[in-house]
Design a protein around this motif. Structure first.
Motif, PDB file in Angstrom:
ATOM      1  N   VAL A 195       0.838  -1.208   0.000  1.00 21.78           N
ATOM      2  CA  VAL A 195       0.000   0.000   0.000  1.00 21.78           C
ATOM      3  C   VAL A 195       0.868   1.251   0.000  1.00 21.78           C
ATOM      4  CG1 VAL A 195      -1.716   1.326   1.285  1.00 21.78           C
ATOM      5  CG2 VAL A 195      -1.925  -1.163   1.140  1.00 21.78           C
ATOM      6  N   ALA A 196       1.917   1.261   0.827  1.00 24.02           N
ATOM      7  CA  ALA A 196       2.792   2.436   0.912  1.00 24.02           C
ATOM      8  C   ALA A 196       3.488   2.692  -0.422  1.00 24.02           C
ATOM      9  CB  ALA A 196       3.823   2.244   2.024  1.00 24.02           C
ATOM     10  N   GLU A 197       3.975   1.624  -1.051  1.00 20.99           N
ATOM     11  CA  GLU A 197       4.644   1.790  -2.343  1.00 20.99           C
ATOM     12  C   GLU A 197       3.682   2.337  -3.396  1.00 20.99           C
ATOM     13  OE1 GLU A 197       6.455  -1.843  -3.563  1.00 20.99           O
ATOM     14  OE2 GLU A 197       8.086  -1.716  -2.102  1.00 20.99           O
ATOM     15  N   ARG A 198       2.497   1.770  -3.470  1.00 21.47           N
ATOM     16  CA  ARG A 198       1.515   2.199  -4.453  1.00 21.47           C
ATOM     17  C   ARG A 198       1.090   3.649  -4.218  1.00 21.47           C
ATOM     18  NH1 ARG A 198      -2.196  -1.252  -3.258  1.00 21.47           N
ATOM     19  NH2 ARG A 198      -3.715   0.103  -2.228  1.00 21.47           N
ATOM     20  N   HIS A 199       0.951   3.993  -2.951  1.00 17.07           N
ATOM     21  CA  HIS A 199       0.512   5.330  -2.555  1.00 17.07           C
ATOM     22  C   HIS A 199       1.512   6.393  -3.014  1.00 17.07           C
ATOM     23  CE1 HIS A 199      -1.269   8.451  -0.052  1.00 17.07           C
ATOM     24  NE2 HIS A 199      -0.114   8.634   0.557  1.00 17.07           N
ATOM     25  N   VAL A 200       2.788   6.165  -2.755  1.00 21.32           N
ATOM     26  CA  VAL A 200       3.812   7.152  -3.108  1.00 21.32           C
ATOM     27  C   VAL A 200       4.007   7.203  -4.620  1.00 21.32           C
ATOM     28  CG1 VAL A 200       6.249   7.777  -2.866  1.00 21.32           C
ATOM     29  CG2 VAL A 200       4.975   6.938  -0.881  1.00 21.32           C
ATOM     30  N   LEU A 201       4.059   6.047  -5.248  1.00 23.27           N
ATOM     31  CA  LEU A 201       4.302   6.023  -6.693  1.00 23.27           C
ATOM     32  C   LEU A 201       3.163   6.685  -7.462  1.00 23.27           C
ATOM     33  CD1 LEU A 201       6.174   5.183  -8.948  1.00 23.27           C
ATOM     34  CD2 LEU A 201       5.055   2.941  -8.979  1.00 23.27           C
ATOM     35  N   SER A 202       1.921   6.506  -7.026  1.00 22.49           N
ATOM     36  CA  SER A 202       0.792   7.126  -7.724  1.00 22.49           C
ATOM     37  C   SER A 202       0.904   8.642  -7.686  1.00 22.49           C
ATOM     38  CB  SER A 202      -0.536   6.665  -7.117  1.00 22.49           C
ATOM     39  OG  SER A 202      -0.699   7.157  -5.795  1.00 22.49           O
ATOM     40  N   ALA A 203       1.445   9.184  -6.599  1.00 19.57           N
ATOM     41  CA  ALA A 203       1.646  10.634  -6.516  1.00 19.57           C
ATOM     42  C   ALA A 203       2.673  11.084  -7.548  1.00 19.57           C
ATOM     43  CB  ALA A 203       2.092  11.023  -5.105  1.00 19.57           C
ATOM     44  N   GLY A 204       3.742  10.295  -7.707  1.00 24.29           N
ATOM     45  CA  GLY A 204       4.757  10.631  -8.702  1.00 24.29           C
ATOM     46  C   GLY A 204       4.224  10.578 -10.116  1.00 24.29           C
ATOM     47  N   VAL A 205       3.411   9.580 -10.406  1.00 22.98           N
ATOM     48  CA  VAL A 205       2.810   9.472 -11.737  1.00 22.98           C
ATOM     49  C   VAL A 205       1.895  10.666 -12.000  1.00 22.98           C
ATOM     50  CG1 VAL A 205       1.231   8.119 -13.168  1.00 22.98           C
ATOM     51  CG2 VAL A 205       2.996   6.959 -11.822  1.00 22.98           C
ATOM     52  N   SER A 206       1.115  11.066 -10.996  1.00 19.79           N
ATOM     53  CA  SER A 206       0.225  12.220 -11.153  1.00 19.79           C
ATOM     54  C   SER A 206       1.015  13.494 -11.429  1.00 19.79           C
ATOM     55  CB  SER A 206      -0.641  12.400  -9.903  1.00 19.79           C
ATOM     56  OG  SER A 206      -1.524  11.319  -9.730  1.00 19.79           O
ATOM     57  N   LEU A 207       2.115  13.678 -10.700  1.00 14.48           N
ATOM     58  CA  LEU A 207       2.945  14.867 -10.906  1.00 14.48           C
ATOM     59  C   LEU A 207       3.582  14.838 -12.294  1.00 14.48           C
ATOM     60  CD1 LEU A 207       4.318  17.452 -10.040  1.00 14.48           C
ATOM     61  CD2 LEU A 207       6.006  16.091  -8.780  1.00 14.48           C
ATOM     62  N   ALA A 208       4.083  13.679 -12.716  1.00 10.56           N
ATOM     63  CA  ALA A 208       4.703  13.562 -14.038  1.00 10.56           C
ATOM     64  C   ALA A 208       3.691  13.861 -15.147  1.00 10.56           C
ATOM     65  CB  ALA A 208       5.291  12.159 -14.218  1.00 10.56           C
ATOM     66  N   GLU A 209       2.476  13.361 -14.987  1.00  5.31           N
ATOM     67  CA  GLU A 209       1.435  13.640 -15.984  1.00  5.31           C
ATOM     68  C   GLU A 209       1.115  15.123 -16.035  1.00  5.31           C
ATOM     69  OE1 GLU A 209      -1.749  11.127 -14.756  1.00  5.31           O
ATOM     70  OE2 GLU A 209      -0.942   9.329 -15.752  1.00  5.31           O
ATOM     71  N   TRP A 210       1.060  15.753 -14.862  1.00  3.57           N
ATOM     72  CA  TRP A 210       0.780  17.186 -14.814  1.00  3.57           C
ATOM     73  C   TRP A 210       1.887  17.975 -15.506  1.00  3.57           C
ATOM     74  CZ3 TRP A 210       2.780  21.769 -13.061  1.00  3.57           C
ATOM     75  CH2 TRP A 210       1.879  22.840 -12.924  1.00  3.57           C
ATOM     76  N   LEU A 211       3.144  17.586 -15.278  1.00  6.17           N
ATOM     77  CA  LEU A 211       4.270  18.278 -15.921  1.00  6.17           C
ATOM     78  C   LEU A 211       4.221  18.100 -17.432  1.00  6.17           C
ATOM     79  CD1 LEU A 211       7.154  17.340 -13.448  1.00  6.17           C
ATOM     80  CD2 LEU A 211       6.127  19.596 -13.762  1.00  6.17           C
TER      81      LEU A 211
END
Length: 219
Positions: A195-211
């Motif tokens: 859960v912790a891994e998925r939680h943090v990685l999803s934030a990174g994917v969201s930020l990358a998509e926004w960029l």
């Protein structure tokens, strides 16, 4: 700025300048190729040139800016792909912290996490919610009872913008926090890690998509 950086809370003046500039670079507010002027930054932040110069030097060591004797300071920045990589590294470390915490966390730690979860439900989508998020994860990291792992996490966090939840549209993370809290409460180490891994990685994917969707232009 209504309140200068010099009067803000947390760290030395140099550290606060470094954090502010790093956040702007990592969230795309300062784009690759942008030129940075020492005097303009000093005036905006309400501080002298010395801490700004020291902050930029530290950012150059981190590969975020380039300092050239004649051409000044230029933003190198990070690509969306590098952003995902940075979050993936933090996700792996955070997952291991959660896994160990599931076996080592104390009842007092659980109570603090439950208190933060309750406070989150009533918090607005502003700086208060961002602070609650960081505090929630800090308790879990510290519950791993591993100074070496905490040191690695602190290094990884240096390439994660501290304000990304304020500037990037994010999905509701409360369900993931609740799932992680249940896994820790029940001592389910593998699930806590996942859960912790998925939680943090999803934030990174969201930020990358926004960029990617907001490329902007260099100043």
């Amino acid at each position: 700025m209504a309140k200068t950086l010099a009067n803000s809370i947390g760290g030395t003046v140099r550290q606060r300048a470094e954090r502010e500039l790093r956040d702007r670079i990592l969230t795309g507010a300062l784009r690759p190729g942008a030129r940075l002027d020492l005097d303009e930054i000093s005036a905006e932040f309400g501080i002298s040139r010395t801490p700004v110069r020291e902050a930029l030097l530290e950012l150059s060591f981190q590969g975020l800016v380039e300092i050239a004797p004649r051409s000044g300071v230029k933003v190198i920045g990070v690509s969306p792909e590098a952003t995902v990589d940075n979050f993936a590294i933090l996700a792996t470390l955070s997952g291991k912290a959660a896994e160990w915490a599931a076996d080592r966390i104390t009842p007092d730690d659980i109570a603090r996490l439950e208190e933060l979860a309750s406070a989150r439900d009533s918090a607005a989508q502003d700086h208060g919610l961002v602070d609650l998020n960081w505090r929630f994860h800090r308790i879990i990291n510290e519950a791993s009872r591993s100074p070496h792992l905490l040191s690695l996490i602190r290094q990884a966090v240096r390439l994660i913008p501290s304000n990304y939840l304020e500037v990037i549209p994010m999905h509701d993370q409360s369900g993931e926090h609740d799932e992680l809290l249940r896994a820790l409460r029940d001592g389910r180490a593998r699930q806590a890690r996942d859960v912790a891994e998925r939680h943090v990685l999803s934030a990174g994917v969201s930020l990358a998509e926004w960029l990617s969707e907001n490329p902007g232009t260099a100043e």
